[in-house]
Scaffold this motif. Sequence first.
Motif, PDB file in Angstrom:
ATOM      1  N   SER A   1       0.849  -1.194   0.000  1.00  0.00           N
ATOM      2  CA  SER A   1       0.000   0.000   0.000  1.00  0.00           C
ATOM      3  C   SER A   1       0.885   1.245   0.000  1.00  0.00           C
ATOM      4  N   LYS A   2       0.252   2.374  -0.340  1.00  0.00           N
ATOM      5  CA  LYS A   2       0.971   3.644  -0.344  1.00  0.00           C
ATOM      6  C   LYS A   2       1.511   3.960   1.067  1.00  0.00           C
ATOM      7  N   GLU A   3       0.689   3.642   2.075  1.00  0.00           N
ATOM      8  CA  GLU A   3       1.092   3.943   3.460  1.00  0.00           C
ATOM      9  C   GLU A   3       2.356   3.160   3.824  1.00  0.00           C
ATOM     10  N   SER A   4       2.338   1.881   3.477  1.00  0.00           N
ATOM     11  CA  SER A   4       3.479   1.040   3.823  1.00  0.00           C
ATOM     12  C   SER A   4       4.736   1.519   3.083  1.00  0.00           C
ATOM     13  N   PHE A   5       4.555   1.919   1.814  1.00  0.00           N
ATOM     14  CA  PHE A   5       5.709   2.417   1.037  1.00  0.00           C
ATOM     15  C   PHE A   5       6.268   3.675   1.692  1.00  0.00           C
ATOM     16  N   GLU A   6       5.352   4.560   2.094  1.00  0.00           N
ATOM     17  CA  GLU A   6       5.822   5.823   2.686  1.00  0.00           C
ATOM     18  C   GLU A   6       6.529   5.598   4.025  1.00  0.00           C
ATOM     19  N   GLU A   7       6.121   4.556   4.748  1.00  0.00           N
ATOM     20  CA  GLU A   7       6.828   4.216   6.002  1.00  0.00           C
ATOM     21  C   GLU A   7       8.253   3.767   5.699  1.00  0.00           C
ATOM     22  N   ASP A   8       8.388   2.973   4.626  1.00  0.00           N
ATOM     23  CA  ASP A   8       9.728   2.514   4.240  1.00  0.00           C
ATOM     24  C   ASP A   8      10.617   3.673   3.785  1.00  0.00           C
ATOM     25  N   ILE A   9      10.012   4.668   3.138  1.00  0.00           N
ATOM     26  CA  ILE A   9      10.793   5.857   2.746  1.00  0.00           C
ATOM     27  C   ILE A   9      11.338   6.523   4.008  1.00  0.00           C
ATOM     28  N   LYS A  10      10.429   6.716   4.985  1.00  0.00           N
ATOM     29  CA  LYS A  10      10.838   7.389   6.231  1.00  0.00           C
ATOM     30  C   LYS A  10      11.929   6.618   6.941  1.00  0.00           C
ATOM     31  N   ALA A  11      11.815   5.288   6.914  1.00  0.00           N
ATOM     32  CA  ALA A  11      12.799   4.442   7.611  1.00  0.00           C
ATOM     33  C   ALA A  11      14.099   4.295   6.809  1.00  0.00           C
ATOM     34  N   GLU A  12      14.165   4.963   5.660  1.00  0.00           N
ATOM     35  CA  GLU A  12      15.348   4.919   4.779  1.00  0.00           C
ATOM     36  C   GLU A  12      15.689   3.498   4.356  1.00  0.00           C
ATOM     37  N   ASN A  13      14.652   2.732   4.049  1.00  0.00           N
ATOM     38  CA  ASN A  13      14.866   1.344   3.621  1.00  0.00           C
ATOM     39  C   ASN A  13      15.177   1.202   2.141  1.00  0.00           C
ATOM     40  N   PHE A  14      15.045   2.299   1.377  1.00  0.00           N
ATOM     41  CA  PHE A  14      15.261   2.191  -0.066  1.00  0.00           C
ATOM     42  C   PHE A  14      16.630   2.705  -0.489  1.00  0.00           C
ATOM     43  N   LEU A  15      17.242   1.963  -1.397  1.00  0.00           N
ATOM     44  CA  LEU A  15      18.465   2.436  -2.050  1.00  0.00           C
ATOM     45  C   LEU A  15      18.094   3.587  -2.978  1.00  0.00           C
TER      46      LEU A  15
ATOM     47  N   ARG B   1      19.765   7.255 -12.316  1.00  0.00           N
ATOM     48  CA  ARG B   1      20.578   8.413 -11.887  1.00  0.00           C
ATOM     49  C   ARG B   1      20.996   8.266 -10.425  1.00  0.00           C
ATOM     50  N   LEU B   2      20.066   7.798  -9.602  1.00  0.00           N
ATOM     51  CA  LEU B   2      20.368   7.668  -8.173  1.00  0.00           C
ATOM     52  C   LEU B   2      21.403   6.572  -7.922  1.00  0.00           C
ATOM     53  N   VAL B   3      21.281   5.452  -8.649  1.00  0.00           N
ATOM     54  CA  VAL B   3      22.259   4.368  -8.480  1.00  0.00           C
ATOM     55  C   VAL B   3      23.637   4.844  -8.938  1.00  0.00           C
ATOM     56  N   ARG B   4      23.676   5.577 -10.052  1.00  0.00           N
ATOM     57  CA  ARG B   4      24.948   6.139 -10.541  1.00  0.00           C
ATOM     58  C   ARG B   4      25.569   7.050  -9.490  1.00  0.00           C
ATOM     59  N   ALA B   5      24.725   7.894  -8.869  1.00  0.00           N
ATOM     60  CA  ALA B   5      25.240   8.841  -7.883  1.00  0.00           C
ATOM     61  C   ALA B   5      25.838   8.107  -6.693  1.00  0.00           C
ATOM     62  N   LYS B   6      25.250   6.933  -6.353  1.00  0.00           N
ATOM     63  CA  LYS B   6      25.719   6.231  -5.155  1.00  0.00           C
ATOM     64  C   LYS B   6      26.773   5.179  -5.444  1.00  0.00           C
ATOM     65  N   MET B   7      26.683   4.514  -6.605  1.00  0.00           N
ATOM     66  CA  MET B   7      27.576   3.368  -6.840  1.00  0.00           C
ATOM     67  C   MET B   7      28.115   3.320  -8.257  1.00  0.00           C
ATOM     68  N   ASN B   8      28.520   4.460  -8.745  1.00  0.00           N
ATOM     69  CA  ASN B   8      28.989   4.574 -10.128  1.00  0.00           C
ATOM     70  C   ASN B   8      30.099   3.578 -10.482  1.00  0.00           C
ATOM     71  N   ASP B   9      31.039   3.402  -9.544  1.00  0.00           N
ATOM     72  CA  ASP B   9      32.227   2.574  -9.839  1.00  0.00           C
ATOM     73  C   ASP B   9      31.905   1.151 -10.256  1.00  0.00           C
TER      74      ASP B   9
END
Length: 203
Positions: free
Chosen positions: A56-70, A107-115
């Motif tokens: 659900s959107k709620e569960s996704f937003e909780e994961d964003i807050k908890a910084e669970n996403f790369l 773009r985000l993966v490049r910014a974090k793990m380009n090498d």
Amino acid sequence: MQKGAILVLSGPSGAGKSTIINAASDEIGEYYFSISTTTREPRVGEENGVDYFFVSKESFEEDIKAENFLEYAEVHGNYYGTSLKPVRQALEEGKLVIFDIDVQGHRLVRAKMNDITTSAFITPPTLSELETRLRARCTDDESVIVNRVENAKDEILAVGEYDFRIINDSIEKATKDFIVLANAARLKEGQEDEEKFLKDWLG
Ligand code: 5GP
């Protein structure tokens, strides 16, 4: 220390990314396909935990807050994201990690793990061919198809940000290209060992 490597695949829905990965899977060695989490509704035939983790959107937003996403992004009005933990683990195990994510995610993966990242943009040869394929698969209604075609027009503008372009004209040819690419992407495995490599090499 991260020993694995990353292969990012992007391209419009209907480009044939999952068909290509499945067709190539016996010939690219051990890999970990990152199963994304999404708030979109499952399509007919899609399974939770196989194609996506449907939440659900709620569960996704909780994961964003908890910084669970790369990384995560809003695509076609829904959230899509890559969970950090399984990716980190697969990289620590030295695996090739394959992502099917959009241009924002790339773009985000490049910014974090380009090498350790290699990327390819996979697309049908033309916009009209894409539209034909989206209609032929009969999994989306008209408004969804229109939305995806509009999104594809924007996404194609980012094609130059990718290392390679795979034109999925024939599935056999696209799969062959993908196998070459996956094996080349593995050459970035262990890149962070450079200091040790130099020390050993110089003796
Ligand atoms: P679909 O709804 O057709 O499965 O996917 C729509 C788009 O979302 C595709 O371009 C796909 O690559 C992208 N996508 C899927 N998972 C993720 C993810 O975890 N992160 C990002 N940024 N995009 C994703």
